[in-house]
Design a protein around this motif. Sequence first.
Motif, PDB file in Angstrom:
ATOM      1  N   HIS A  23       0.991  -1.191   0.002  1.00 22.15           N
ATOM      2  CA  HIS A  23       0.089  -0.052   0.135  1.00 22.15           C
ATOM      3  C   HIS A  23       0.914   1.334   0.048  1.00 22.15           C
ATOM      4  O   HIS A  23       0.409   2.427  -0.212  1.00 22.15           O
ATOM      5  CB  HIS A  23      -0.773  -0.216   1.202  1.00 22.15           C
ATOM      6  N   GLN A  24       2.177   1.025   0.276  1.00 19.94           N
ATOM      7  CA  GLN A  24       2.964   2.409   0.266  1.00 19.94           C
ATOM      8  C   GLN A  24       3.423   2.625  -1.257  1.00 19.94           C
ATOM      9  O   GLN A  24       3.867   3.987  -1.412  1.00 19.94           O
ATOM     10  CB  GLN A  24       4.254   2.003   1.044  1.00 19.94           C
ATOM     11  N   PHE A  25       3.220   1.731  -2.055  1.00 17.77           N
ATOM     12  CA  PHE A  25       3.732   2.201  -3.584  1.00 17.77           C
ATOM     13  C   PHE A  25       2.595   3.359  -3.988  1.00 17.77           C
ATOM     14  O   PHE A  25       3.535   4.279  -4.790  1.00 17.77           O
ATOM     15  CB  PHE A  25       3.360   0.757  -4.310  1.00 17.77           C
ATOM     16  N   MET A  26       1.654   3.419  -3.740  1.00 15.01           N
ATOM     17  CA  MET A  26       0.794   4.717  -4.672  1.00 15.01           C
ATOM     18  C   MET A  26       1.229   6.011  -3.795  1.00 15.01           C
ATOM     19  O   MET A  26       1.232   7.121  -4.684  1.00 15.01           O
ATOM     20  CB  MET A  26      -0.473   4.523  -4.517  1.00 15.01           C
ATOM     21  N   ARG A  27       1.636   6.075  -2.682  1.00 14.19           N
ATOM     22  CA  ARG A  27       1.980   7.274  -2.217  1.00 14.19           C
ATOM     23  C   ARG A  27       3.239   7.508  -2.459  1.00 14.19           C
ATOM     24  O   ARG A  27       3.513   8.740  -2.908  1.00 14.19           O
ATOM     25  CB  ARG A  27       2.143   6.986  -0.543  1.00 14.19           C
ATOM     26  N   LEU A  28       4.167   6.592  -2.724  1.00 13.04           N
ATOM     27  CA  LEU A  28       5.353   6.890  -3.242  1.00 13.04           C
ATOM     28  C   LEU A  28       5.680   7.289  -4.671  1.00 13.04           C
ATOM     29  O   LEU A  28       6.120   8.382  -4.856  1.00 13.04           O
ATOM     30  CB  LEU A  28       6.282   5.500  -3.428  1.00 13.04           C
ATOM     31  N   THR A  29       4.557   6.919  -5.610  1.00 15.58           N
ATOM     32  CA  THR A  29       4.485   7.337  -6.871  1.00 15.58           C
ATOM     33  C   THR A  29       3.924   8.860  -6.783  1.00 15.58           C
ATOM     34  O   THR A  29       4.496   9.540  -7.678  1.00 15.58           O
ATOM     35  CB  THR A  29       3.690   6.598  -7.789  1.00 15.58           C
ATOM     36  N   SER A  30       2.989   9.132  -6.015  1.00 16.41           N
ATOM     37  CA  SER A  30       2.576  10.321  -5.875  1.00 16.41           C
ATOM     38  C   SER A  30       3.425  11.324  -5.588  1.00 16.41           C
ATOM     39  O   SER A  30       3.729  12.440  -6.072  1.00 16.41           O
ATOM     40  CB  SER A  30       1.127  10.214  -4.745  1.00 16.41           C
ATOM     41  N   LYS A  31       4.360  10.967  -4.346  1.00 17.70           N
ATOM     42  CA  LYS A  31       5.343  11.854  -3.931  1.00 17.70           C
ATOM     43  C   LYS A  31       6.388  12.099  -5.190  1.00 17.70           C
ATOM     44  O   LYS A  31       6.957  13.446  -5.241  1.00 17.70           O
ATOM     45  CB  LYS A  31       6.204  11.162  -2.842  1.00 17.70           C
ATOM     46  N   LEU A  32       6.556  11.308  -6.194  1.00 16.38           N
ATOM     47  CA  LEU A  32       7.693  11.319  -6.906  1.00 16.38           C
ATOM     48  C   LEU A  32       7.179  12.009  -8.224  1.00 16.38           C
ATOM     49  O   LEU A  32       7.959  12.020  -9.209  1.00 16.38           O
ATOM     50  CB  LEU A  32       8.421  10.168  -7.293  1.00 16.38           C
ATOM     51  N   GLY A  33       5.879  12.293  -8.178  1.00 15.81           N
ATOM     52  CA  GLY A  33       5.368  12.917  -9.463  1.00 15.81           C
ATOM     53  C   GLY A  33       5.318  11.870 -10.649  1.00 15.81           C
ATOM     54  O   GLY A  33       5.152  12.404 -11.935  1.00 15.81           O
ATOM     55  N   THR A  34       4.837  10.667 -10.386  1.00 12.42           N
ATOM     56  CA  THR A  34       4.456   9.775 -11.458  1.00 12.42           C
ATOM     57  C   THR A  34       3.443   8.966 -10.972  1.00 12.42           C
ATOM     58  O   THR A  34       2.645   9.375 -10.200  1.00 12.42           O
ATOM     59  CB  THR A  34       5.620   8.579 -11.501  1.00 12.42           C
ATOM     60  N   ASN A  35       3.007   7.668 -11.655  1.00 11.54           N
ATOM     61  CA  ASN A  35       1.859   7.085 -11.513  1.00 11.54           C
ATOM     62  C   ASN A  35       2.184   5.683 -11.593  1.00 11.54           C
ATOM     63  O   ASN A  35       3.331   5.335 -11.923  1.00 11.54           O
ATOM     64  CB  ASN A  35       0.656   7.074 -12.288  1.00 11.54           C
ATOM     65  N   ARG A  36       1.236   4.800 -11.357  1.00 11.97           N
ATOM     66  CA  ARG A  36       1.364   3.341 -11.518  1.00 11.97           C
ATOM     67  C   ARG A  36       2.151   2.816 -12.538  1.00 11.97           C
ATOM     68  O   ARG A  36       3.359   2.254 -12.825  1.00 11.97           O
ATOM     69  CB  ARG A  36       0.364   2.404 -11.121  1.00 11.97           C
ATOM     70  N   LEU A  37       1.606   2.890 -13.824  1.00 19.73           N
ATOM     71  CA  LEU A  37       2.061   2.644 -15.072  1.00 19.73           C
ATOM     72  C   LEU A  37       3.295   3.531 -15.241  1.00 19.73           C
ATOM     73  O   LEU A  37       4.269   2.879 -16.087  1.00 19.73           O
ATOM     74  CB  LEU A  37       1.107   2.846 -16.107  1.00 19.73           C
ATOM     75  N   GLY A  38       3.538   4.684 -15.156  1.00 17.74           N
ATOM     76  CA  GLY A  38       4.640   5.635 -15.409  1.00 17.74           C
ATOM     77  C   GLY A  38       5.901   4.954 -14.534  1.00 17.74           C
ATOM     78  O   GLY A  38       7.030   4.865 -15.305  1.00 17.74           O
TER      79      GLY A  38
END
Length: 349
Positions: free
Chosen positions: A197-212
């Motif tokens: 569940h940490q993954f989506m918070r990580l992508t948001s913080k880094l300005g990306t999304n799951r597929l990106g």
Amino acid sequence: MAQTPTAEMIRNARIDDPKSRDRDFAARLKISEAQLVAAHIGHGIHAITPNPDQLMPAISQFGEVMALTRNESAVHERVGTYGEYHSGAHASMVLGKEIDLRIFPKHWAYGFAIEQETEKGLRRTLQVFDAAGDAVHKVFLRENSNHDVWTSVVENLKTDGADTLDVTPRPAVEAAKENPAKRDALLSEWASMTDTHQFMRLTSKLGTNRLGAYRMVAGEKWVKPLAIDAVPKLMNTVADAGQDVILFVGNRGMIQIHWGPLVNIKPMGPWLNVLDDRFDLHLRADHIAEVYAVHKPTKRGPALSVEMFDASGMLIAQVFGQRPEGSDDLSGWTSIVDALPSKQPEAVS
């Protein structure tokens, strides 16, 4: 611009074509599925509250039912009983061995209770739609459901509803969002995760999304691009090996989860189907544009998934291996995924 047909026009058109699936029929009329259903309010259909805090406990009174959640490319149908419900402002849950749901209430805009005479007899369903009129979740009563409480349940859920809906345009799927400058940070923080569940918070913080994010690190330790035909191979291998899986299909308002085996794999035209006693999956194989095998670190060991996306970047489905009861051993699942065909590099002309 073509004028939206009136409720009476919709009902008359439906009389002339009673057998088409609601979704297909609505598309031909260039209306949403919710507008089609609403046009029949007062004709075997009642508007009901779309609030899951009221709906989910009410549905549990029916006993065994069939739950259906879909997106543009996959339909997930699971038989079971709605059990333990947990309400939340942003996300709610139904937890159970067979009916396992993650609910996002802000997208639950319209609700309906539907009684229809069909060739197989009276069919009763509760259906929920989002603001664009797209189906979020449907519940179908079965022959052995508790039909005696239908009237009282619907009476308690009923609300005022118009037979004409003004739906909002469907929002575009967020395309892959990459941030190459953050690639090293993504790899570093990915390695430090302790929960998926940490993954989506990580992508948001880094300005990306799951597929990106998957595209950014494809070919590295955590992400392996797979061939499109890895999906049917995965289904067939899981069935042959008797490997239990956790299979997610969702839309903006709902994620529905299957725990258990995939037994009867039946391709049919563009559809790849799982047709089991208490679980059906209907997957448009021709919609799959990208597939990845993804490792995410957790406290219990790596979580390995196979994830498929369409050409717009929409997540169609995710499949994880299910750990055997009392064990963290996922070696069988890992072997299945490791054997799936990789995506071949595109030839340079």
